[in-house]
Write a protein that holds these residues in place. Sequence first.
Motif, PDB file in Angstrom:
ATOM      1  N   VAL A  79     -18.968  18.054  26.838  1.00 28.89           N
ATOM      2  CA  VAL A  79     -19.788  18.620  27.918  1.00 28.89           C
ATOM      3  C   VAL A  79     -20.760  17.580  28.471  1.00 28.89           C
ATOM      4  O   VAL A  79     -21.077  17.578  29.664  1.00 28.89           O
ATOM      5  N   ASP A  80     -21.240  16.659  27.630  1.00 29.49           N
ATOM      6  CA  ASP A  80     -22.156  15.634  28.105  1.00 29.49           C
ATOM      7  C   ASP A  80     -21.458  14.702  29.092  1.00 29.49           C
ATOM      8  O   ASP A  80     -22.080  14.216  30.042  1.00 29.49           O
ATOM      9  N   PHE A 140     -16.748  24.078  34.265  1.00 27.54           N
ATOM     10  CA  PHE A 140     -18.068  23.467  34.099  1.00 27.54           C
ATOM     11  C   PHE A 140     -18.961  23.762  35.289  1.00 27.54           C
ATOM     12  O   PHE A 140     -20.163  24.034  35.121  1.00 27.54           O
ATOM     13  N   ARG A 154     -21.621  25.461  33.416  1.00 27.14           N
ATOM     14  CA  ARG A 154     -22.350  24.278  32.932  1.00 27.14           C
ATOM     15  C   ARG A 154     -22.075  23.981  31.464  1.00 27.14           C
ATOM     16  O   ARG A 154     -22.902  23.439  30.741  1.00 27.14           O
ATOM     17  N   THR A 155     -20.927  24.345  31.000  1.00 33.21           N
ATOM     18  CA  THR A 155     -20.442  23.985  29.670  1.00 33.21           C
ATOM     19  C   THR A 155     -18.925  23.950  29.745  1.00 33.21           C
ATOM     20  O   THR A 155     -18.361  24.063  30.834  1.00 33.21           O
ATOM     21  N   ARG A 209     -14.631  26.722  24.676  1.00 33.29           N
ATOM     22  CA  ARG A 209     -14.448  26.350  23.274  1.00 33.29           C
ATOM     23  C   ARG A 209     -13.511  27.360  22.612  1.00 33.29           C
ATOM     24  O   ARG A 209     -13.552  28.540  22.885  1.00 33.29           O
ATOM     25  N   SER A 227     -23.927  32.708  26.215  1.00 31.49           N
ATOM     26  CA  SER A 227     -23.673  31.335  25.775  1.00 31.49           C
ATOM     27  C   SER A 227     -24.015  31.092  24.307  1.00 31.49           C
ATOM     28  O   SER A 227     -23.811  29.992  23.805  1.00 31.49           O
ATOM     29  N   ARG A 255     -28.103  27.438  22.375  1.00 31.21           N
ATOM     30  CA  ARG A 255     -27.994  25.998  22.592  1.00 31.21           C
ATOM     31  C   ARG A 255     -29.338  25.493  23.113  1.00 31.21           C
ATOM     32  O   ARG A 255     -30.072  26.199  23.786  1.00 31.21           O
ATOM     33  N   ASP A 301     -21.239  21.677  18.434  1.00 30.83           N
ATOM     34  CA  ASP A 301     -21.923  22.815  19.048  1.00 30.83           C
ATOM     35  C   ASP A 301     -23.122  23.247  18.225  1.00 30.83           C
ATOM     36  O   ASP A 301     -24.093  23.794  18.763  1.00 30.83           O
ATOM     37  N   ASN A 330     -27.280  19.464  23.900  1.00 27.47           N
ATOM     38  CA  ASN A 330     -26.756  20.786  24.269  1.00 27.47           C
ATOM     39  C   ASN A 330     -26.111  21.495  23.084  1.00 27.47           C
ATOM     40  O   ASN A 330     -25.007  22.035  23.168  1.00 27.47           O
TER      41      ASN A 330
END
Length: 440
Positions: free
Chosen positions: A26-27, A57, A61-62, A65, A184, A204, A315, A353
Amino acid sequence: MSEEPEKFQFDEAFQTTIVALLCRDVDFHIRTDGLIKPEQFSNELEAGIASCFLEYFQKYRTIPRGKGAITEVIKEGIAKKKFRKGVVHEIPATLTALNDVVIADREFVIDKVAEFARHQALKMAILESVDLVDKGKFDDVERVVKRASEVGVVETDQGYSYFDTIEERRLYREDLTAGRIAKSGITTGIEIMDTILYHGGWGRKELSIYMGGPKSGKSMALIDSARAACFAGYNVMYVTLELSAKIVAERLAANISEIGLTALGISALEVADRIEKARKDSGLLRIHEFPTGSLTPKALVRLLHHYKAKGTTFDVVVLDYLDLMAPDYRTSESIENSKQIYTGVRAIAQMENLAMVSATQTNREGFQQAVQRMEHVSEDINKARIVDLLISINATEDEKARQEARLYFAASRNQEDGITIRVKQALERAKFIARVIGKE
């Protein structure tokens, strides 16, 4: 003048690495936000997969999983015709191959993607400038070229435009209420606790703490949390500063197999079989052991980045436990050292995150109370102010005899505090919570 993105000039292996990062990191999405287009990939199958993850994303914004979430994302991509019918059958094997890609040069990939995007932006700016020069709009030429030269990696937060995102927040709330999207949070393994917590589990970018006296079950609680998150498909790092990695592994074996700690040896085959069956669709679980008082927040960041360099992101980080860490810069003031540790670890959760879950001791007065409150945290009340969630572990002698405990929400940043959850335990099987008795 066409604005169709150019194909990447990188070789196929490098393009595959980019797609692997889009699927797993995700980064990487955050740092390259807006720089990568599906049309830039040469391999149409990888382009379709990249499109699915980029679109996800942009909305959440993730990244998705777990096998179930990824399957649904790909199904949506197929429905939106991101893939030709002739290649759909190849998607599972391609996803498996992407998951196996070893990424040892993540920062280099980010730099090359940014360099390519800037080069393309400058080419488009030059072409646009020709027309502007002909029209005598020289100020516009400077603006266009300057904008193109600023294309690059996102290094800092660009800010959040509150009024420009009113509609986005409305749609998100409606989707959340209707169950079209999930919260989330990362499951705690306790259904009733997940429903109480704002994020639907451990948050998170947050630091959540169990508080209890000696032998109150803090480590068992952390092991429970690690197991639950892992089996829900999340990648978990368990860092132990008190117990050995071998002891943590044995407690996990008892917890997962539900066979008592004293019977693990005589039931070794059954234990292994139960763990093997339970691991289906699980995330990663890595245990790291450090000497008490040796691990600093900066050292923890280096460890996380070591894994990132190989393409693995976590995570959840479970720290057993926070009070046994060392500050980055030791002072003669114990309260200042403690503050450094807590703020440093919470900052890691924000930057990476991930959810940070740990434990702390109660003070002597709190250990004698029926209910341990935020003022009973050991050494420094600032701990309770820094953490996002503080849950105390409480049990009278009678409750201990019945293997029962009360979890009290002593301090909470994002949800109601003062709540108590009563639980039944099975500590001989390393089960901090065997079942929930009720909520008060």
